[in-house]
Every structure is written in C-alpha cells, then in structure tokens.
Write a protein that holds these residues in place. Sequence first.
Motif, PDB file in Angstrom:
ATOM      1  N   ALA A  87      32.887  33.781  19.085  1.00 33.04           N
ATOM      2  CA  ALA A  87      31.933  34.077  17.956  1.00 33.04           C
ATOM      3  C   ALA A  87      32.701  33.716  16.657  1.00 33.04           C
ATOM      4  O   ALA A  87      32.327  33.238  15.784  1.00 33.04           O
ATOM      5  CB  ALA A  87      31.222  35.442  17.857  1.00 33.04           C
ATOM      6  N   ILE A  88      33.885  34.401  16.529  1.00 37.58           N
ATOM      7  CA  ILE A  88      34.596  34.570  15.277  1.00 37.58           C
ATOM      8  C   ILE A  88      35.310  33.051  15.256  1.00 37.58           C
ATOM      9  O   ILE A  88      35.389  32.681  13.962  1.00 37.58           O
ATOM     10  CB  ILE A  88      35.639  35.687  15.317  1.00 37.58           C
ATOM     11  CG1 ILE A  88      35.781  35.818  13.897  1.00 37.58           C
ATOM     12  CG2 ILE A  88      36.791  35.355  16.189  1.00 37.58           C
ATOM     13  CD1 ILE A  88      36.741  37.106  13.680  1.00 37.58           C
ATOM     14  N   ASN A  89      35.767  32.550  16.357  1.00 32.09           N
ATOM     15  CA  ASN A  89      36.077  31.385  16.277  1.00 32.09           C
ATOM     16  C   ASN A  89      35.033  30.191  15.746  1.00 32.09           C
ATOM     17  O   ASN A  89      35.537  29.338  14.953  1.00 32.09           O
ATOM     18  CB  ASN A  89      36.619  30.914  17.656  1.00 32.09           C
ATOM     19  CG  ASN A  89      37.941  31.810  17.962  1.00 32.09           C
ATOM     20  OD1 ASN A  89      38.482  32.207  17.308  1.00 32.09           O
ATOM     21  ND2 ASN A  89      38.092  31.664  19.288  1.00 32.09           N
ATOM     22  N   GLY A  92      37.622  40.794  13.775  1.00 28.96           N
ATOM     23  CA  GLY A  92      37.085  40.702  14.951  1.00 28.96           C
ATOM     24  C   GLY A  92      38.110  40.808  16.056  1.00 28.96           C
ATOM     25  O   GLY A  92      39.071  40.644  15.638  1.00 28.96           O
ATOM     26  N   TRP A  93      37.904  40.741  17.298  1.00 32.21           N
ATOM     27  CA  TRP A  93      38.658  40.532  18.364  1.00 32.21           C
ATOM     28  C   TRP A  93      39.202  39.272  18.586  1.00 32.21           C
ATOM     29  O   TRP A  93      38.556  38.140  18.240  1.00 32.21           O
ATOM     30  CB  TRP A  93      38.170  41.048  19.626  1.00 32.21           C
ATOM     31  CG  TRP A  93      37.534  42.400  19.910  1.00 32.21           C
ATOM     32  CD1 TRP A  93      36.022  42.656  20.138  1.00 32.21           C
ATOM     33  CD2 TRP A  93      38.034  43.462  19.750  1.00 32.21           C
ATOM     34  NE1 TRP A  93      35.925  44.242  19.960  1.00 32.21           N
ATOM     35  CE2 TRP A  93      37.147  44.853  19.850  1.00 32.21           C
ATOM     36  CE3 TRP A  93      39.427  43.688  19.453  1.00 32.21           C
ATOM     37  CZ2 TRP A  93      37.861  45.851  19.946  1.00 32.21           C
ATOM     38  CZ3 TRP A  93      39.930  45.173  19.592  1.00 32.21           C
ATOM     39  CH2 TRP A  93      38.885  46.102  19.618  1.00 32.21           C
ATOM     40  N   LYS A  94      40.459  39.238  18.773  1.00 30.54           N
ATOM     41  CA  LYS A  94      41.331  37.917  19.028  1.00 30.54           C
ATOM     42  C   LYS A  94      40.697  37.453  20.206  1.00 30.54           C
ATOM     43  O   LYS A  94      40.512  37.935  21.435  1.00 30.54           O
ATOM     44  CB  LYS A  94      42.804  37.921  19.167  1.00 30.54           C
ATOM     45  CG  LYS A  94      43.453  37.029  19.337  1.00 30.54           C
ATOM     46  CD  LYS A  94      43.873  35.701  18.205  1.00 30.54           C
ATOM     47  CE  LYS A  94      44.477  34.938  18.464  1.00 30.54           C
ATOM     48  NZ  LYS A  94      44.637  34.130  17.312  1.00 30.54           N
ATOM     49  N   TYR A 102      42.405  39.972  13.023  1.00 28.09           N
ATOM     50  CA  TYR A 102      42.011  39.966  14.218  1.00 28.09           C
ATOM     51  C   TYR A 102      42.600  41.318  14.693  1.00 28.09           C
ATOM     52  O   TYR A 102      43.610  41.864  14.459  1.00 28.09           O
ATOM     53  CB  TYR A 102      42.839  38.959  14.982  1.00 28.09           C
ATOM     54  CG  TYR A 102      42.556  37.398  15.039  1.00 28.09           C
ATOM     55  CD1 TYR A 102      41.259  37.100  15.360  1.00 28.09           C
ATOM     56  CD2 TYR A 102      43.325  36.399  14.546  1.00 28.09           C
ATOM     57  CE1 TYR A 102      40.629  35.864  15.229  1.00 28.09           C
ATOM     58  CE2 TYR A 102      42.638  35.191  14.127  1.00 28.09           C
ATOM     59  CZ  TYR A 102      41.496  34.830  14.554  1.00 28.09           C
ATOM     60  OH  TYR A 102      41.055  33.749  14.575  1.00 28.09           O
ATOM     61  N   TYR A 103      41.808  41.861  15.685  1.00 27.71           N
ATOM     62  CA  TYR A 103      42.280  42.826  16.593  1.00 27.71           C
ATOM     63  C   TYR A 103      42.430  42.404  17.958  1.00 27.71           C
ATOM     64  O   TYR A 103      41.794  41.578  18.527  1.00 27.71           O
ATOM     65  CB  TYR A 103      41.185  44.043  16.548  1.00 27.71           C
ATOM     66  CG  TYR A 103      41.286  44.820  15.088  1.00 27.71           C
ATOM     67  CD1 TYR A 103      42.004  45.884  15.168  1.00 27.71           C
ATOM     68  CD2 TYR A 103      40.526  44.408  14.229  1.00 27.71           C
ATOM     69  CE1 TYR A 103      42.024  46.459  13.992  1.00 27.71           C
ATOM     70  CE2 TYR A 103      40.318  45.056  13.014  1.00 27.71           C
ATOM     71  CZ  TYR A 103      41.214  46.165  12.797  1.00 27.71           C
ATOM     72  OH  TYR A 103      41.217  46.739  11.722  1.00 27.71           O
TER      73      TYR A 103
END
Length: 365
Positions: free
Chosen positions: A334-336, A328-330, A362-363
């Motif tokens: 949500a990913i954190n 996912g995006w850096k 990460y992206y």
Amino acid sequence: MFELEGHMLLDRLDEFTLLRVLDLEGCSGLTNKHLRDICRMYLLKFLSLRGTNIRRIPPSVGDLEHLQMLDARDTYLRNVPETVTNLEKLERLLFSNKYWPPPEWQPPSGISRMKALREVNNIVIRDNIQVAKEIGDLEGLQGIVVYLDCRRENHEEVRKHLAASLCRMNALRWLNVGDTGFQDNNLDYLIDLHSPPQLLRFLRFNGRISRLPDWVGSLSYLVEFCLSFVRLEGDQPFDVLCKAPNLRIIQLQRRFYSSRRLVARTAHNFPALKEMRVSCPYGFPSVFSFEEGSMTKLETLKLEFYDEQKSIEGAKHLKKLKEVQLTGWKGNPAINRALELLKEERNRRSKDNNQFVVGVKYYFD
C-alpha cells in the motif's frame, strides 16, 4: 547542580529555606525525604520535579502558599495530593507518568479556591458534581486537559454541569476534553454548548461523539484541531471544520473515523488550512480522497500506512502541496503504491515548477 564533585547538596536542602526557585529536572537522587525538606521552603515560587523518580508528593506541599509553578511531568506520580487546592497563587500545575497510563488528579471540592490557575493537565472528574461546577469558577484558566469517568447514576448531571462550566471559561485558549471509555461515557454533552469558549486556539476531542459540534466551525481564533476515538462517519469531520476561518492544522488520530472512505469534497476548501496529519495506522479510513477545489491551501500532508488497504486519491487536486510524508512498514504494498502515485504527480508538476517533496519513513518487521 546537586551532585557536583561528590557533594550531595540534595541532603542539605533543609538549609535553603529562603529559596524562591528550585529546578530539579532530571535529578535522579531525589527521594521522599528531600520532598519533605522542599515543602518547608515557605517562599518557594517555582518548583520543577520533571524527569525525576518521585512517586509521591507529600500533603505538606499545600503549605507552599507562594508557589506559582509546580512541574511534575515525566515522573512516577499517579496523583497529586488534595492539599494543592490550598495553593491560591498557583498558576501552572503539570504532571504526567513515565510509563503507566496517564495519571489522574481527581480534584476535591474546593478547587475553585485556586483563582490564579492558568494551566492544568490530567484532571479526571469521577462522579463529582461539585467539582464539575467549580471548574467554571476558574475564570483565568487558559489551558486544561479534563476527562470524565462517570460510573454512577448521576453521570448526566456531571456532564451537564461540566458543559455549563466550559461555557463560563472565557479565557480558555487550549482545551483537551475526553472520556475514559468506561461503559456509556461519551462527549455528546459538548454538542449543544450555548456559549463555547471563543478564544480557543487549540481544541482536542478524545472519545465517542455522535457528531462534530457546529460551534467548532465558528471559533474565529482556532488554529489547531485534533480528533481521536470519536468514530465519526461520512463528511462529518470536514463539513464543520472547513468553516473555521483560521484553522491551520488538523490532526486525525486513532479510531477517529468509522467509514471506509474519507473524502475532502469541493465544498471543503478550508480558507487557512496548511497542514493535515493522519495517524490512524490500521482500520478505517482506508481511502483518503481529495476532490477538485478541496483544501486549496494545504501545503503539508502526513499519512500513516501500516495495513495493506490504505490508499490516497486525488493528490493532483492539492495545488499548493509542498510536502507529503508517508510512514509505514517496509515492504507494505500500500505504501509502495501511494509512493509511486505521488512521484508521478510530482514529476508531472515539474514542467510548471510546482513540485513537492515526498518523504517516507519505514518501520521494519
């Protein structure tokens, strides 16, 4: 091979008339003139044009009556000539385009002559009832990518005959079937196949379907299943798939689901499932939830988190888990959040020596 020390062997192809095998993969200097020379190699059995810049195969390719393999993947081709139906010894016909949407070969009537065909990709049947019928005559076919693009009033007839053909293809091991998304195209004609190919090891549905066919769960040899753009709801994906006795890999791709919450329930224990990959970065499902007793043998879980609504629940119930990969995006909260929850669960298992690996790709914006 063809450009060593400045010697342009490509320009001498017309001298190699007795060749049986010609592999030109990645050869940047290949032109239409060279292809005309190649199509005079009467004894040719194997031809690879993969990774070249060709845009057209001449109709004379149909004269290569001994050809068994034609590989034109990763080229600029948008189609292949109708004359390939003359190649009655051809076993593999593969092509794809480098940059444009998937190319489409609309087979003409007469494809049933290709009795030796074992693998073919990127077939599109557009309003041709005869071709939908003849596909079923390819009894030795083991792998096929076939899409429907019905735009006329006979679309129901085309679907009916393609369904009947699939029921006759008893040698199929690999099936990727879909629609082009035009108007009311859909895959509902697959729901009630009276005799689906029983030897399938890989199956992909790409397009709208009202529900997952019950026969999918009866496929004893099915190892990998993939869904995209089907827009299922509720417990649909897992209610059927959990019955497949040897299913090891599930891939859930873009727009496969229309509900917010995707739940693997206790009844979805999956006797052989080892890996699940979910590449649906935006939209539904937002929540991936695992109940106690679900997916009891799952070892690898791969999820994409590109919007801020995604979350994962119940990872503690995946007792055999060995690896989780998040993408996912850096900086996406949500990913954190998911990463912190997974780390807590991993640490909790440390006392039982039952930890799993958590990886993040990460992206950046």
